[in-house]
Design a protein around this motif. Sequence first.
Motif, PDB file in Angstrom:
ATOM      1  N   GLU A   1      42.762  42.695  61.427  1.00  0.00           N
ATOM      2  CA  GLU A   1      42.661  41.237  61.509  1.00  0.00           C
ATOM      3  C   GLU A   1      43.766  40.525  60.731  1.00  0.00           C
ATOM      4  O   GLU A   1      43.963  39.323  60.900  1.00  0.00           O
ATOM      5  CB  GLU A   1      41.298  40.767  60.974  1.00  0.00           C
ATOM      6  CG  GLU A   1      40.104  41.209  61.798  1.00  0.00           C
ATOM      7  CD  GLU A   1      39.602  42.577  61.382  1.00  0.00           C
ATOM      8  OE1 GLU A   1      40.103  43.114  60.353  1.00  0.00           O
ATOM      9  OE2 GLU A   1      38.739  43.127  62.080  1.00  0.00           O
ATOM     10  N   GLY A   2      44.466  41.256  59.869  1.00  0.00           N
ATOM     11  CA  GLY A   2      45.503  40.644  59.046  1.00  0.00           C
ATOM     12  C   GLY A   2      45.365  41.095  57.607  1.00  0.00           C
ATOM     13  O   GLY A   2      44.600  42.013  57.291  1.00  0.00           O
ATOM     14  N   ALA A   3      46.089  40.434  56.712  1.00  0.00           N
ATOM     15  CA  ALA A   3      46.105  40.832  55.300  1.00  0.00           C
ATOM     16  C   ALA A   3      44.759  40.568  54.634  1.00  0.00           C
ATOM     17  O   ALA A   3      44.066  39.592  54.936  1.00  0.00           O
ATOM     18  CB  ALA A   3      47.205  40.084  54.560  1.00  0.00           C
ATOM     19  N   LEU A   4      44.404  41.462  53.710  1.00  0.00           N
ATOM     20  CA  LEU A   4      43.194  41.328  52.906  1.00  0.00           C
ATOM     21  C   LEU A   4      43.566  41.314  51.427  1.00  0.00           C
ATOM     22  O   LEU A   4      44.499  42.007  51.021  1.00  0.00           O
ATOM     23  CB  LEU A   4      42.256  42.510  53.153  1.00  0.00           C
ATOM     24  CG  LEU A   4      41.630  42.668  54.539  1.00  0.00           C
ATOM     25  CD1 LEU A   4      40.918  44.012  54.618  1.00  0.00           C
ATOM     26  CD2 LEU A   4      40.669  41.538  54.815  1.00  0.00           C
ATOM     27  N   PRO A   5      42.865  40.526  50.605  1.00  0.00           N
ATOM     28  CA  PRO A   5      43.115  40.604  49.163  1.00  0.00           C
ATOM     29  C   PRO A   5      42.841  42.021  48.669  1.00  0.00           C
ATOM     30  O   PRO A   5      41.868  42.646  49.081  1.00  0.00           O
ATOM     31  CB  PRO A   5      42.105  39.607  48.572  1.00  0.00           C
ATOM     32  CG  PRO A   5      41.733  38.710  49.698  1.00  0.00           C
ATOM     33  CD  PRO A   5      41.826  39.544  50.945  1.00  0.00           C
ATOM     34  N   ALA A   6      43.704  42.530  47.818  1.00  0.00           N
ATOM     35  CA  ALA A   6      43.564  43.895  47.319  1.00  0.00           C
ATOM     36  C   ALA A   6      43.455  43.888  45.796  1.00  0.00           C
ATOM     37  O   ALA A   6      43.372  42.839  45.158  1.00  0.00           O
ATOM     38  CB  ALA A   6      44.736  44.753  47.787  1.00  0.00           C
ATOM     39  N   ALA A   7      43.483  45.086  45.219  1.00  0.00           N
ATOM     40  CA  ALA A   7      43.195  45.239  43.791  1.00  0.00           C
ATOM     41  C   ALA A   7      44.110  44.400  42.909  1.00  0.00           C
ATOM     42  O   ALA A   7      43.669  43.859  41.886  1.00  0.00           O
ATOM     43  CB  ALA A   7      43.291  46.706  43.402  1.00  0.00           C
ATOM     44  N   GLY A   8      45.387  44.295  43.281  1.00  0.00           N
ATOM     45  CA  GLY A   8      46.317  43.534  42.452  1.00  0.00           C
ATOM     46  C   GLY A   8      45.930  42.077  42.320  1.00  0.00           C
ATOM     47  O   GLY A   8      46.088  41.469  41.251  1.00  0.00           O
ATOM     48  N   SER A   9      45.397  41.488  43.400  1.00  0.00           N
ATOM     49  CA  SER A   9      44.969  40.085  43.357  1.00  0.00           C
ATOM     50  C   SER A   9      43.750  39.901  42.470  1.00  0.00           C
ATOM     51  O   SER A   9      43.660  38.938  41.693  1.00  0.00           O
ATOM     52  CB  SER A   9      44.654  39.595  44.781  1.00  0.00           C
ATOM     53  OG  SER A   9      45.813  39.569  45.579  1.00  0.00           O
ATOM     54  N   VAL A  10      42.793  40.822  42.586  1.00  0.00           N
ATOM     55  CA  VAL A  10      41.590  40.734  41.759  1.00  0.00           C
ATOM     56  C   VAL A  10      41.935  41.006  40.290  1.00  0.00           C
ATOM     57  O   VAL A  10      41.390  40.371  39.384  1.00  0.00           O
ATOM     58  CB  VAL A  10      40.514  41.708  42.273  1.00  0.00           C
ATOM     59  CG1 VAL A  10      39.260  41.634  41.414  1.00  0.00           C
ATOM     60  CG2 VAL A  10      40.176  41.392  43.728  1.00  0.00           C
ATOM     61  N   ALA A  11      42.863  41.929  40.059  1.00  0.00           N
ATOM     62  CA  ALA A  11      43.304  42.200  38.686  1.00  0.00           C
ATOM     63  C   ALA A  11      43.915  40.955  38.058  1.00  0.00           C
ATOM     64  O   ALA A  11      43.698  40.675  36.867  1.00  0.00           O
ATOM     65  CB  ALA A  11      44.313  43.339  38.679  1.00  0.00           C
ATOM     66  N   ALA A  12      44.671  40.192  38.856  1.00  0.00           N
ATOM     67  CA  ALA A  12      45.289  38.970  38.335  1.00  0.00           C
ATOM     68  C   ALA A  12      44.218  37.964  37.917  1.00  0.00           C
ATOM     69  O   ALA A  12      44.371  37.264  36.903  1.00  0.00           O
ATOM     70  CB  ALA A  12      46.204  38.366  39.392  1.00  0.00           C
ATOM     71  N   MET A  13      43.140  37.894  38.684  1.00  0.00           N
ATOM     72  CA  MET A  13      42.054  36.980  38.338  1.00  0.00           C
ATOM     73  C   MET A  13      41.379  37.397  37.032  1.00  0.00           C
ATOM     74  O   MET A  13      41.107  36.563  36.160  1.00  0.00           O
ATOM     75  CB  MET A  13      41.037  36.945  39.473  1.00  0.00           C
ATOM     76  CG  MET A  13      39.857  36.036  39.224  1.00  0.00           C
ATOM     77  SD  MET A  13      38.890  35.698  40.707  1.00  0.00           S
ATOM     78  CE  MET A  13      38.438  37.354  41.206  1.00  0.00           C
TER      79      MET A  13
END
Length: 274
Positions: A173-185
């Motif tokens: 379906e397209g790009a999904l948020p991955a671990a790096g994005s959640v780590a940034a949060m």
Amino acid sequence: MFLGLLSATAQGGSVTTDRKPIESWLTDMDGVLVHEGQPIPGAPEFISRLRSSGKPFLVLTNNSIYTPRDLQARLTRMGFDVPEHSIWTAALATAQFLVDQRPGGTAYAIGEAGLTTALHAVGYVLSDFAPDYVVLGETRTYSFEAITKAVRLINDGARFICTNPDPTGPSVEGALPAAGSVAAMISKATGVDPYFVGKPNPMMMRSALNTIDGHSESTAMIGDRMDTDILCGLEAGLETILVMSGISTRAETERYPYRPSRIVDSVADLIDEI
């Protein structure tokens, strides 16, 4: 040698150096062997040639969702003959790193079976009571409750580890948020940055080399991303081969201050080298 390097760069080619013959191979999975759930033409034959040659090899992935057995089944359905022991994930590398650092430790893990199984296999206990580490991996169901728990545990002194820094992951379906994005949060909430084990950390390459008893001077890393696969292989001292079957283009390679050892269209171009 210096003139040879200049010549290759001036012609837009890859930088080549005198290296030992390739005796072992590391290859990324997505973009190198498969793309959008389909095998890349020539990739099953490439793996078959590797197996028949007897040369040690590993299929690498930063994805920590699946166990090697899960990935083996997925690859088998697409026509690949890859043994379970020839798959090396960021979850396995993370578990190996943790047991080397603190044997018999405890961790609060956010992730799926690929991560929890790897941690259990090295003797780690999963707990949310004063764990040694908070370990963040990939999951399709990140929960606010789990992220909040991680923030509080890190604030209370748990060390922060993340399997990989990828900000997004692929899907049909397209790009999904991955671990790096959640780590940034989580980092924003705690003021604590994680230690990333997966690519482009050369730790991932070194742990893979140790697994197959390979040597950097006679090992090649095949990947489709300059900022992870090629950088990781370069920093680990490997021959690096960039394929054009994934997300990179030849024009994009010129944006980086480093070069792969070689650029080829796909792994099909490497079959005769094995």
